[in-house]
Design an enzyme around this catalytic site. Structure first.
Site, mmCIF file in Angstrom:
data_model
loop_
_atom_site.group_PDB
_atom_site.id
_atom_site.type_symbol
_atom_site.label_atom_id
_atom_site.label_comp_id
_atom_site.label_asym_id
_atom_site.label_seq_id
_atom_site.Cartn_x
_atom_site.Cartn_y
_atom_site.Cartn_z
ATOM 1 N N GLY A 1 37.610 73.649 51.612
ATOM 2 C CA GLY A 1 38.281 74.299 50.486
ATOM 3 C C GLY A 1 38.498 73.294 49.381
ATOM 4 N N GLY B 1 39.781 72.928 45.065
ATOM 5 C CA GLY B 1 40.284 73.553 43.852
ATOM 6 C C GLY B 1 41.140 72.579 43.083
ATOM 7 N N GLY C 1 43.462 70.283 45.025
ATOM 8 C CA GLY C 1 42.937 69.209 45.844
ATOM 9 C C GLY C 1 41.875 69.745 46.779
ATOM 10 N N VAL D 1 40.719 70.534 51.060
ATOM 11 C CA VAL D 1 41.037 70.635 52.481
ATOM 12 C C VAL D 1 39.784 70.264 53.267
ATOM 13 C CG1 VAL D 1 41.769 72.129 54.368
ATOM 14 C CG2 VAL D 1 42.761 72.429 52.091
ATOM 15 N N ASP E 1 55.571 82.821 48.817
ATOM 16 C CA ASP E 1 54.146 83.032 48.540
ATOM 17 C C ASP E 1 53.415 83.541 49.778
ATOM 18 O OD1 ASP E 1 51.861 83.110 46.999
ATOM 19 O OD2 ASP E 1 51.381 80.990 47.244
#
Length: 528
Positions: A163, A165, A168, A170, A302
């Protein structure tokens, strides 16, 4: 160029020469030039060696120094785990060789590595391994990096970025402990320079304290629906994607990051199509929300399908997880996964033992009458509000609530060092009797994650879960409600604010409180 102790030792001896030779390429480099500085960064010649951050000790120290009244239960030593009796299956899951200690009486059978008893033992081993192994110049103050200088890569195999974005990156990677391979997730996320400087002084952002609280919930076998956090590092020169305004292209930028190593999950909740799987996910998420609300007054802020992960596990017929809640046993069928409530990056606590200022909006007290929970409204005489300089001023009388009878009721907001003058005694540490409006928001995000609707705190909307079964939708829809902080809390709908009450309302109708005949109980959890 990656960290190499021999080459860095060589660099240390020659770096002050007028034209030193790059020990990695054997070429001369310009003193104080870009290559020179990069080698300095990799070798970190000017920093005294340090240790991996021990999350448990530092968060407990932070608690003791800042909130001495907080009581976190001491984790019990992981017991020797007996494998549950299971019927033989023609499909056998691959079993790794026994783990973990030199004492053969304390081995861990990875066939059952999804059980919380095993996860707690593995977590301790992984944390100890990381603490003992990642302990040299590579991880000294601010130089533990997965991107850019890549100083952490040598400790892992099969590293993949899963991941990426503006937050940062993952990664997942493997570590080998005594010939057993474990996969862990490594989150390299941007933090502010102020947060980084505070962290190096052991003043950690509250998210890391929350991670420790989740570890304690897991270690005390209250609820399995959280990830273990193993350790935290910091990187002063990480590389993240930087979005350019009004330009579809992106480029990377160098910034400061925290590098958090956590238990790996397999995916988010997308793909649950059976009624049993959907109900199991709903139960597990509500159980996790109940834990953070009741124990620590944490509002997640969230909850959405992307922030609830799934840990795939083997399943066989007639297997159940037993949850004990409010004196009632719930039997949750093993549907092939453990749901994991994840990402506490925007969460906060309204507990007076943890919060430094805000204790929440609390417009009613929960009372038990005639075998049911009800709300009993109360009022306050004073209302705190901050001016543009951040100073608390008093608004008297407080804002009134909307709706029939609202003119006689007040918006009750509580803050540190401010007496709101409530009409009754309010125990701000008891979230079952005096819930906050934020608890309602979290629960609404849980139910709307299944049936669709606006997110309560963050911008955007939940879409209805693909393949949502009609029985599940019919059971959930009655609990979708639109309330504002100034709304009168519905007298007969305590379940909108208390996850444990909502669990009982929904799951008794599906027979979860009936012990299945000949059930194989994989594990029992005692919810607070």
């Amino acid at each position: 160029m990656n960290f190499d102790k021999e080459k860095c030792d060589e660099w240390e001896k020659i770096r002050l020469n007028s034209s030193p030779k790059n020990p990695f390429t054997k070429r001369n480099v310009k003193k104080d030039g870009p290559t020179y500085k990069k080698i300095d960064l990799i070798c970190k010649h000017n920093v005294v060696g340090g240790n991996v951050v021990d999350l448990n000790k530092l968060c407990l120290k932070w608690l003791k120094d800042n909130h001495p009244n907080v009581k976190i239960p001491k984790s019990k030593s992981p017991p020797k785990v007996k494998s549950p009796k299971r019927k033989k299956s023609p499909v056998r899951r691959r079993v790794s060789s026994p783990l973990l200690t030199d004492d053969e009486d304390d081995v861990l059978n990875l066939q059952y590595d999804y059980l919380l008893s095993y996860r707690s033992v593995a977590s301790e081993e992984i944390t100890n391994y990381l603490r003992q192994t990642i302990n040299d110049k590579t991880i000294t103050a601010g130089n533990a990096c997965m991107s850019n200088t890549k100083t952490l890569l040598k400790y892992f195999t099969n590293v993949k970025a899963v991941g990426k974005g503006s937050f940062g990156t993952v990664y997942i990677g493997n570590i080998n402990i005594k010939n057993n391979v474990f996969s862990i997730a490594i989150k390299e996320g941007q933090i502010s320079g102020l947060e980084a400087n505070r962290a190096k002084k052991l003043q950690f952002p509250v998210e890391y304290l929350f991670n420790q609280m989740m570890n304690n919930i897991l270690n005390n076998k209250m609820c399995p629906s959280f990830n273990y956090t193993y350790c935290i590092h910091f990187c002063d020169h990480c590389e993240v994607v930087s979005a350019i305004f009004k330009n579809p292209k992106t480029k990377s930028k160098i910034t400061t990051c925290s590098v958090t190593m956590v238990e790996k999950a397999d995916s988010d909740l997308i793909g649950l199509t059976s009624l049993d799987a959907q109900l199991s996910a709903l139960f597990q998420i509500l159980a996790a929300v109940h834990c953070i609300h009741k124990l620590y007054g944490i509002q997640h802020c969230d909850i959405k399908i992307e922030n609830v992960l799934k840990k795939n596990i083997p399943k066989q017929a007639n297997e159940y997880f037993r949850y004990s809640l409010d004196g009632v046993n719930y039997f949750v069928p093993n549907t092939g996964f453990v749901a994991i409530l994840n990402d506490f990056g925007v969460s906060f606590s309204t507990s007076p033992k943890i919060s430094t200022s805000y204790f929440g909006v609390r417009n009613a007290k929960v009372v038990f009458n005639n075998n049911s929970y009800k709300f009993q409204s109360f009022t306050t005489q004073r209302y705190p509000q901050e001016n543009k300089w951040g100073k608390i001023e008093t608004l008297s009388p407080p804002p009134r609530l909307r709706g029939p009878g609202g003119a006689k009721l007040t918006l009750n907001k509580f803050m540190k060092n401010f007496d709101s003058k409530p009409s009754i005694f309010v125990d701000l540490e008891d979230f079952q009797k005096f819930p906050t409006f934020g608890m309602y928001q979290d629960i609404q995000d849980v139910v709307r994650m299944f049936v669709g609707g606006k997110q309560t705190v963050q911008p955007g909307s939940h879409t209805e879960m693909r393949g949502l079964q009609p029985q599940a939708k019919k059971a959930i829809l009655p609990f979708v409600e639109k309330l504002a902080p100034t709304s009168i809390w519905p007298e007969d709908k305590v379940e909108l604010f208390l996850a444990n009450v909502l669990i009982h309302k929904i799951f008794t109708q599906f027979g979860y409180t009936n012990a299945p005949p000949n059930a194989i109980i994989l594990e029992t959890y005692k919810l607070p």
